[in-house]
Scaffold this motif. Structure first.
Motif, PDB file in Angstrom:
ATOM      1  N   ARG A 212       0.821  -1.209   0.000  1.00 18.32           N
ATOM      2  CA  ARG A 212       0.000   0.000   0.000  1.00 18.32           C
ATOM      3  C   ARG A 212       0.859   1.266   0.000  1.00 18.32           C
ATOM      4  NH1 ARG A 212      -5.177   0.689  -1.382  1.00 18.32           N
ATOM      5  NH2 ARG A 212      -5.739  -1.131  -0.159  1.00 18.32           N
ATOM      6  N   ASP A 213       1.945   1.261   0.764  1.00 15.77           N
ATOM      7  CA  ASP A 213       2.766   2.475   0.817  1.00 15.77           C
ATOM      8  C   ASP A 213       3.455   2.737  -0.521  1.00 15.77           C
ATOM      9  OD1 ASP A 213       4.352   0.257   1.167  1.00 15.77           O
ATOM     10  OD2 ASP A 213       5.558   1.068   2.795  1.00 15.77           O
ATOM     11  N   ASP A 214       3.906   1.678  -1.197  1.00 21.28           N
ATOM     12  CA  ASP A 214       4.491   1.855  -2.530  1.00 21.28           C
ATOM     13  C   ASP A 214       3.437   2.341  -3.521  1.00 21.28           C
ATOM     14  OD1 ASP A 214       7.021   1.062  -1.716  1.00 21.28           O
ATOM     15  OD2 ASP A 214       6.623  -1.058  -2.130  1.00 21.28           O
ATOM     16  N   ASP A 215       2.235   1.804  -3.411  1.00 24.35           N
ATOM     17  CA  ASP A 215       1.125   2.235  -4.264  1.00 24.35           C
ATOM     18  C   ASP A 215       0.908   3.744  -4.103  1.00 24.35           C
ATOM     19  OD1 ASP A 215      -1.353   2.594  -5.559  1.00 24.35           O
ATOM     20  OD2 ASP A 215      -2.029   0.590  -5.014  1.00 24.35           O
ATOM     21  N   PHE A 216       0.891   4.216  -2.856  1.00 22.74           N
ATOM     22  CA  PHE A 216       0.711   5.645  -2.590  1.00 22.74           C
ATOM     23  C   PHE A 216       1.826   6.477  -3.218  1.00 22.74           C
ATOM     24  CE2 PHE A 216      -2.002   5.661   1.563  1.00 22.74           C
ATOM     25  CZ  PHE A 216      -3.027   5.033   0.875  1.00 22.74           C
ATOM     26  N   MET A 217       3.047   5.954  -3.170  1.00 19.70           N
ATOM     27  CA  MET A 217       4.200   6.705  -3.682  1.00 19.70           C
ATOM     28  C   MET A 217       4.202   6.788  -5.201  1.00 19.70           C
ATOM     29  SD  MET A 217       6.209   7.866  -1.259  1.00 19.70           S
ATOM     30  CE  MET A 217       7.894   7.938  -1.861  1.00 19.70           C
ATOM     31  N   VAL A 218       3.780   5.706  -5.866  1.00 23.09           N
ATOM     32  CA  VAL A 218       3.907   5.618  -7.319  1.00 23.09           C
ATOM     33  C   VAL A 218       2.708   6.233  -8.039  1.00 23.09           C
ATOM     34  CG1 VAL A 218       4.103   4.030  -9.278  1.00 23.09           C
ATOM     35  CG2 VAL A 218       5.378   3.580  -7.171  1.00 23.09           C
ATOM     36  N   THR A 219       1.497   5.967  -7.543  1.00 22.89           N
ATOM     37  CA  THR A 219       0.296   6.347  -8.287  1.00 22.89           C
ATOM     38  C   THR A 219      -0.263   7.685  -7.816  1.00 22.89           C
ATOM     39  OG1 THR A 219      -1.197   5.183  -6.774  1.00 22.89           O
ATOM     40  CG2 THR A 219      -0.288   3.916  -8.609  1.00 22.89           C
ATOM     41  N   GLY A 220      -1.068   8.290  -8.687  1.00 18.85           N
ATOM     42  CA  GLY A 220      -1.699   9.567  -8.390  1.00 18.85           C
ATOM     43  C   GLY A 220      -3.082   9.393  -7.802  1.00 18.85           C
ATOM     44  N   ARG A 221      -3.753  10.513  -7.598  1.00 18.00           N
ATOM     45  CA  ARG A 221      -5.050  10.514  -6.924  1.00 18.00           C
ATOM     46  C   ARG A 221      -5.946  11.582  -7.552  1.00 18.00           C
ATOM     47  NH1 ARG A 221      -0.632  10.927  -4.226  1.00 18.00           N
ATOM     48  NH2 ARG A 221      -0.987   8.920  -3.230  1.00 18.00           N
ATOM     49  N   ARG A 222      -6.971  12.010  -6.824  1.00 15.77           N
ATOM     50  CA  ARG A 222      -7.780  13.108  -7.341  1.00 15.77           C
ATOM     51  C   ARG A 222      -6.934  14.382  -7.399  1.00 15.77           C
ATOM     52  NH1 ARG A 222     -13.387  13.757  -6.945  1.00 15.77           N
ATOM     53  NH2 ARG A 222     -13.562  12.494  -5.049  1.00 15.77           N
ATOM     54  N   HIS A 223      -7.128  15.177  -8.451  1.00 14.61           N
ATOM     55  CA  HIS A 223      -6.398  16.434  -8.569  1.00 14.61           C
ATOM     56  C   HIS A 223      -6.792  17.402  -7.452  1.00 14.61           C
ATOM     57  CE1 HIS A 223      -6.312  14.734 -12.611  1.00 14.61           C
ATOM     58  NE2 HIS A 223      -5.370  15.582 -12.948  1.00 14.61           N
ATOM     59  N   CYS A 224      -5.795  18.015  -6.825  1.00 15.97           N
ATOM     60  CA  CYS A 224      -6.111  19.177  -6.005  1.00 15.97           C
ATOM     61  C   CYS A 224      -6.237  20.379  -6.950  1.00 15.97           C
ATOM     62  CB  CYS A 224      -5.050  19.417  -4.936  1.00 15.97           C
ATOM     63  SG  CYS A 224      -3.431  19.869  -5.569  1.00 15.97           S
ATOM     64  N   PHE A 225      -7.072  21.334  -6.574  1.00  8.93           N
ATOM     65  CA  PHE A 225      -7.335  22.516  -7.402  1.00  8.93           C
ATOM     66  C   PHE A 225      -7.074  23.789  -6.618  1.00  8.93           C
ATOM     67  CE2 PHE A 225      -9.349  19.721 -10.359  1.00  8.93           C
ATOM     68  CZ  PHE A 225      -9.598  20.436 -11.522  1.00  8.93           C
ATOM     69  N   TRP A 226      -6.598  24.783  -7.316  1.00 13.62           N
ATOM     70  CA  TRP A 226      -6.502  26.146  -6.790  1.00 13.62           C
ATOM     71  C   TRP A 226      -7.350  27.041  -7.678  1.00 13.62           C
ATOM     72  CZ3 TRP A 226      -4.103  30.709  -8.835  1.00 13.62           C
ATOM     73  CH2 TRP A 226      -4.037  31.777  -7.931  1.00 13.62           C
ATOM     74  N   TYR A 227      -8.243  27.817  -7.057  1.00  6.98           N
ATOM     75  CA  TYR A 227      -9.179  28.652  -7.802  1.00  6.98           C
ATOM     76  C   TYR A 227      -8.925  30.129  -7.521  1.00  6.98           C
ATOM     77  CZ  TYR A 227     -11.859  24.273  -7.866  1.00  6.98           C
ATOM     78  OH  TYR A 227     -12.259  22.974  -8.014  1.00  6.98           O
ATOM     79  N   GLU A 228      -9.089  30.937  -8.552  1.00 14.76           N
ATOM     80  CA  GLU A 228      -9.066  32.392  -8.421  1.00 14.76           C
ATOM     81  C   GLU A 228     -10.350  32.901  -9.078  1.00 14.76           C
ATOM     82  OE1 GLU A 228      -5.617  35.792  -8.705  1.00 14.76           O
ATOM     83  OE2 GLU A 228      -5.736  34.317 -10.323  1.00 14.76           O
ATOM     84  N   TYR A 229     -11.223  33.525  -8.303  1.00 17.17           N
ATOM     85  CA  TYR A 229     -12.553  33.847  -8.820  1.00 17.17           C
ATOM     86  C   TYR A 229     -12.890  35.330  -8.673  1.00 17.17           C
ATOM     87  CZ  TYR A 229     -13.834  33.499  -3.849  1.00 17.17           C
ATOM     88  OH  TYR A 229     -13.894  33.655  -2.486  1.00 17.17           O
TER      89      TYR A 229
END
Length: 306
Positions: free
Chosen positions: A223-240
């Motif tokens: 599981r820890d290697d999986d976390f290191m290698v693979t990505g996840r949901r994108h974090c977003f930064w918004y300017e509105y």
């Protein structure tokens, strides 16, 4: 997080107990790529270290524990010259560093466009907003089991949400036709987007290893290697910038969405398309101007998330 791989001496790894072979990028018979849409994602590091956790080589051993112990030597056998790294979407946006060109979407009922409607509003609200990403945390981790067949055939059992894409990626990595590769998903202990494209790296490594040894090879990540290698949901930064009337109704809106795509494109473009098209949520906004930027950062390549 970013650097140039200047030396990789795997002789020490090969000498570890139980090790049968070690595979590097040079041992991939076909194309060293597992990119889902754009071919910009190496299976194994080809010289440029792009993020912490990027696979440099694959260890084949008689037992899984022997393979893990040998692979842990990576820090001792690899020499990396550091390069400047970009870790946040804001930093990449400042550098105009993106995995694909920016997207722009506008709708307006105003004669002079959405920005004119915004500037004519009685009230304005401006600001920024951060939304973090999340890990899919599928119950069963990434796993592939490759079995060589007659001729150049390869049968791959893969925990994947996209068997046909795995077929194409494995065929390209092996340098064979798609019909030479049979991919089967017997069951999948959760995916949630994390096994749509990112199961490709593991399917390709298992298949390349099986071809090289001419014997079945299974690759199952901790599981820890999986976390290191693979990505996840994108974090977003918004300017509105929002314009509204005395009753609080939105008459105009302009927003820039900057996602942390990671080191490669993966599915960042479809994700941004979804974000732009869903900006109005359950409402109807008459004048909107939206801008989507998929920031290229020295982090895991983020991907689909249900």
């Amino acid at each position: 997080a970013h650097g140039r791989l200047t030396a990789l001496d795997v002789a020490t790894v090969r000498a570890m107990p139980g090790v049968v072979d070690v595979i590097t990028a040079a041992d991939i018979p076909g194309v060293n790529d597992c990119g889902s849409i754009i071919h910009d994602d190496p299976i194994l590091c080809d010289g440029e270290v792009r993020y912490v956790g990027q696979p440099l080589f694959a260890v084949l051993a008689r037992t899984r524990q022997q393979a893990l112990r040998a692979a842990a030597l990576a820090k001792k056998v690899a020499t990396v010259d550091p390069l400047p790294s970009v870790l946040t979407p804001q930093h990449a946006h400042q550098l105009q560093q993106y995995v694909v060109p920016p997207m722009h979407l506008e709708r307006s009922t105003h004669a002079d466009g959405a920005r004119a409607a915004l500037h004519s509003a009685a009230h304005r609200l401006q600001g920024t907003w951060d939304v973090g990403g999340q890990e899919q945390f599928y119950l069963e981790g990434q796993i592939s089991y490759a079995i060589p067949k007659e001729g150049v055939g390869m049968h791959v059992y893969c925990s994947t949400q996209h068997p046909s894409e795995m077929q194409h990626l494995v065929a390209h990595a092996l340098g064979v036709h798609a019909h030479d590769v049979h991919v089967e998903c017997r069951r999948m202990g959760g995916g949630f987007g994390g096994k749509e494209s990112q199961s490709g790296l593991f399917a390709c490594v298992a298949a390349v290893a099986a071809r090289r040894l001419q014997r079945p090879v299974k690759l199952r990540l901790d599981r820890d290697d999986d976390f290191m290698v693979t990505g996840r949901r994108h974090c977003f930064w918004y300017e509105y910038d929002i314009g509204y009337d005395d009753d609080g109704r939105i008459v105009g809106a302009e927003i820039s969405m900057v996602s942390r795509a990671g080191h490669s494109a993966d599915l960042s473009a479809p994700v941004m398309t979804r974000a732009l098209c869903h900006f109005d949520n359950a409402y109807w906004l008459p004048n909107v101007s939206m801008h989507g930027y998929m920031a290229k950062t020295n982090t895991q390549s983020n991907t689909a998330f249900r």
